[in-house]
Design a protein around this motif. Structure first.
Motif, PDB file in Angstrom:
ATOM      1  N   PHE A  73       5.305   6.243  -8.974  1.00 24.70           N
ATOM      2  CA  PHE A  73       4.935   5.112  -8.123  1.00 24.70           C
ATOM      3  C   PHE A  73       3.498   4.722  -8.431  1.00 24.70           C
ATOM      4  O   PHE A  73       2.725   5.505  -9.000  1.00 24.70           O
ATOM      5  N   ASP A  74       3.146   3.504  -8.070  1.00 22.75           N
ATOM      6  CA  ASP A  74       1.809   2.963  -8.332  1.00 22.75           C
ATOM      7  C   ASP A  74       1.046   2.803  -7.028  1.00 22.75           C
ATOM      8  O   ASP A  74       1.623   2.460  -5.990  1.00 22.75           O
ATOM      9  N   ILE A  75      -0.262   3.022  -7.082  1.00 18.44           N
ATOM     10  CA  ILE A  75      -1.149   2.753  -5.957  1.00 18.44           C
ATOM     11  C   ILE A  75      -2.223   1.779  -6.415  1.00 18.44           C
ATOM     12  O   ILE A  75      -2.875   1.986  -7.437  1.00 18.44           O
ATOM     13  N   THR A  76      -2.387   0.717  -5.658  1.00 15.63           N
ATOM     14  CA  THR A  76      -3.438  -0.256  -5.914  1.00 15.63           C
ATOM     15  C   THR A  76      -4.414  -0.235  -4.746  1.00 15.63           C
ATOM     16  O   THR A  76      -4.002  -0.368  -3.587  1.00 15.63           O
ATOM     17  N   ALA A  77      -5.694  -0.031  -5.021  1.00 14.57           N
ATOM     18  CA  ALA A  77      -6.742  -0.021  -4.005  1.00 14.57           C
ATOM     19  C   ALA A  77      -7.681  -1.197  -4.264  1.00 14.57           C
ATOM     20  O   ALA A  77      -8.172  -1.366  -5.386  1.00 14.57           O
ATOM     21  N   GLU A 117      -1.827  -0.646  -1.596  1.00 12.27           N
ATOM     22  CA  GLU A 117      -0.382  -0.817  -1.692  1.00 12.27           C
ATOM     23  C   GLU A 117       0.206   0.295  -2.553  1.00 12.27           C
ATOM     24  O   GLU A 117      -0.364   0.642  -3.588  1.00 12.27           O
ATOM     25  N   LEU A 118       1.312   0.839  -2.101  1.00 11.47           N
ATOM     26  CA  LEU A 118       2.081   1.787  -2.895  1.00 11.47           C
ATOM     27  C   LEU A 118       3.379   1.084  -3.264  1.00 11.47           C
ATOM     28  O   LEU A 118       4.104   0.611  -2.385  1.00 11.47           O
ATOM     29  N   SER A 119       3.676   0.999  -4.564  1.00  5.16           N
ATOM     30  CA  SER A 119       4.851   0.260  -5.013  1.00  5.16           C
ATOM     31  C   SER A 119       5.642   1.072  -6.036  1.00  5.16           C
ATOM     32  O   SER A 119       5.101   1.954  -6.718  1.00  5.16           O
ATOM     33  N   GLN A 120       6.922   0.765  -6.114  1.00  7.06           N
ATOM     34  CA  GLN A 120       7.824   1.348  -7.102  1.00  7.06           C
ATOM     35  C   GLN A 120       8.682   0.242  -7.673  1.00  7.06           C
ATOM     36  O   GLN A 120       9.263  -0.555  -6.924  1.00  7.06           O
TER      37      GLN A 120
END
Length: 286
Positions: free
Chosen positions: A91-95, A110-113
């Motif tokens: 999963f990806d985390i964007t800060a 945001e945490l996205s998959q």
């Protein structure tokens, strides 16, 4: 572990270890971000009934801001909204830094998959100043941790094996134990194996309380956190002074209604320092 005594000018012995990292540190480890985005993956050690343990997600989001090059100070508050289950895997985390002042910063995460947002969060970081202070909340009177037996969780709740929990009141009920008159749980808790407390670990511990509806109704049922807010009352020096000692946690609900309930918690150091407080919104199916 292996021991090595290299030659050096003073003849000192140097100890090197190739022991694996603590499970918690491995779970929240993040590679360097590129344009504010970093990719990691779920860990089976912190699996919950559906997706990962919410506390480890909160801790990972704290770590994402902590290692950002623009971060100022330490976490003051964190709100995590669990919008959809996180599947096993990457999963990806964007800060993103929204605004920075002289003493505090506002972040969105945001945490996205696979291009789908699964979790959103906001965080406030800042610098503590020396001011007048007082704590109105009182730590409940409890026996010391060694006087309270540790309790195991069911095997299918994997994440709980990473914590040593000693329930003073409101222990996990047996299935069909019968209704309980109130929703209060008080317990001593620390990482297993023991690990020095830090801000990510404190965020995670704010979510170690099983759903209050289990206790009130005396049985398991479908339930999950929708939103979790953590307020960090301790500064970095107080966190460091705590070491790997137990944290005392207490949680209760104000109202169960129409498929949702709130869950309020306080976390204390053994010396009476209020380390953090948290509030949750939880859904349930009866």
């Amino acid at each position: 572990m292996h021991w090595k005594s290299p030659s050096c000018p003073r003849g000192d012995s140097v100890i090197e270890t190739d022991a694996p990292p603590h499970p918690f540190d491995a779970a929240i480890a993040l590679p360097a971000a590129v344009d504010g985005r970093t990719t990691t993956r779920t860990r089976p050690e912190y699996a919950n009934m559906v997706g990962p343990f919410g506390g480890i997600t909160a801790a990972t989001l704290v770590r994402a801001v902590q290692q950002h090059p623009d971060r100022l100070g330490d976490p003051l508050s964190l709100t995590v909204n669990y919008a959809a289950p996180v599947a096993d895997g990457d999963f990806d985390i964007t800060a993103r830094l929204v605004r920075s002042n002289r003493t505090n910063q506002h972040w969105t995460l945001e945490l996205s998959q696979e291009g789908s947002v699964r979790t959103t969060a906001t965080a406030v970081f800042g610098i503590h100043r020396d001011t007048w202070s007082d704590t109105e909340a009182g730590m409940p009177p409890v026996p010391p941790p060694d006087a309270v037996p540790a309790q195991d969780f069911p095997d299918f709740i994997a994440w709980a094996r990473n914590y040593e929990m000693r329930f003073v009141e409101g222990a996990v009920p047996d299935q069909d134990a019968g209704e309980h008159p109130d929703s209060t749980t008080t317990l001593w808790v620390r990482d297993a194996p023991a690990r020095p407390l830090d801000f990510p670990a404190l965020a995670s511990m704010c979510d170690v309380f099983y759903p209050r509806v289990f206790l009130r109704r005396g049985r398991y049922m479908a339930a999950g956190t929708v939103s979790l807010t953590v307020y960090f009352h301790a500064d970095a020096a107080e966190i460091a002074a705590h070491g790997d000692d137990y944290v005392l946690g207490t949680a209760r609900t104000n109202r169960f209604s129409r498929g949702y309930f709130d869950q309020t918690a306080h976390l204390w150091g053994r010396d009476g320092t209020l380390l953090a407080s948290s509030h949750q919104l939880v859904y349930f199916k009866d």
